[in-house]
Design a protein around this motif. Structure first.
Motif, mmCIF file in Angstrom:
data_model
loop_
_atom_site.group_PDB
_atom_site.id
_atom_site.type_symbol
_atom_site.label_atom_id
_atom_site.label_comp_id
_atom_site.label_asym_id
_atom_site.label_seq_id
_atom_site.Cartn_x
_atom_site.Cartn_y
_atom_site.Cartn_z
ATOM 1 N N CYS A 68 -28.013 -17.293 42.890
ATOM 2 C CA CYS A 68 -28.086 -18.804 42.330
ATOM 3 C C CYS A 68 -26.670 -19.197 41.897
ATOM 4 C CB CYS A 68 -28.969 -18.887 41.479
ATOM 5 S SG CYS A 68 -28.933 -17.962 39.942
ATOM 6 N N SER A 79 -25.279 -18.367 39.096
ATOM 7 C CA SER A 79 -25.359 -18.581 37.584
ATOM 8 C C SER A 79 -25.331 -17.271 36.884
ATOM 9 C CB SER A 79 -26.505 -19.422 37.113
ATOM 10 O OG SER A 79 -27.671 -18.691 37.259
ATOM 11 N N HIS A 115 -36.671 -16.787 43.848
ATOM 12 C CA HIS A 115 -35.735 -17.779 44.310
ATOM 13 C C HIS A 115 -34.274 -17.254 44.342
ATOM 14 C CE1 HIS A 115 -34.034 -21.726 44.612
ATOM 15 N NE2 HIS A 115 -33.159 -21.501 43.476
ATOM 16 N N CYS A 116 -33.910 -16.467 43.600
ATOM 17 C CA CYS A 116 -32.641 -16.088 43.359
ATOM 18 C C CYS A 116 -32.079 -14.930 44.651
ATOM 19 C CB CYS A 116 -32.290 -15.512 42.021
ATOM 20 S SG CYS A 116 -30.386 -15.213 41.876
ATOM 21 N N LEU A 169 -31.837 -16.954 47.913
ATOM 22 C CA LEU A 169 -30.612 -17.551 48.327
ATOM 23 C C LEU A 169 -29.562 -16.743 48.438
ATOM 24 C CD1 LEU A 169 -30.555 -20.165 45.077
ATOM 25 C CD2 LEU A 169 -30.668 -20.670 47.484
#
Length: 118
Positions: A3, A5, A47-48, A51
């Motif tokens: 992500c 971040s 989710h990460c 990605l």
């Protein structure tokens, strides 16, 4: 990584490039965060991971040109997600009552400065 971040290392998974029994490169989750070599940091969330796989971020982060199998990382993410179940909420009925303290005298409600009466 996936992500893009940042976060504290204690909240991230470290992934390194290792070798299996046949000498093929494989991704290894560095649970203790101490394995030698270049590491990639990933939030332990599906989710990460998705990605990172879609962007081919493992290869770039670990400086490996070939494809890598992410099955081990996916299992670690799923295991971590199972560990992070929400804590049950309670209504406070079993909580220890907080003593009332008189601000001027410093005494608790029963008049004793070091009361064990709760």
């Amino acid at each position: 990584m996936g992500c893009r971040s940042t976060g504290p290392r204690s909240a991230l998974l470290r992934v390194v490039l290792g070798r299996d029994a046949t000498g093929e490169p494989v991704l290894v989750v560095d649970e203790r965060r101490r394995m030698p070599g270049r590491g990639a940091w990933l939030h332990p969330e599906e989710h990460c991971l998705e990605l990172a796989v879609r962007r081919r971020a493992f290869g770039r982060a670990l400086r490996h040109a070939g494809p890598v199998d992410t099955e081990v990382v996916a299992r670690a993410v799923a295991r971590h997600a199972g560990d992070q179940q929400p804590q049950p909420q309670h209504d406070g009925a079993g909580d220890i009552p907080v003593p009332t303290v008189d601000r001027e005298s410093g005494l608790e409600a029963d008049g004793d400065p070091m009361s064990t009466q709760r």
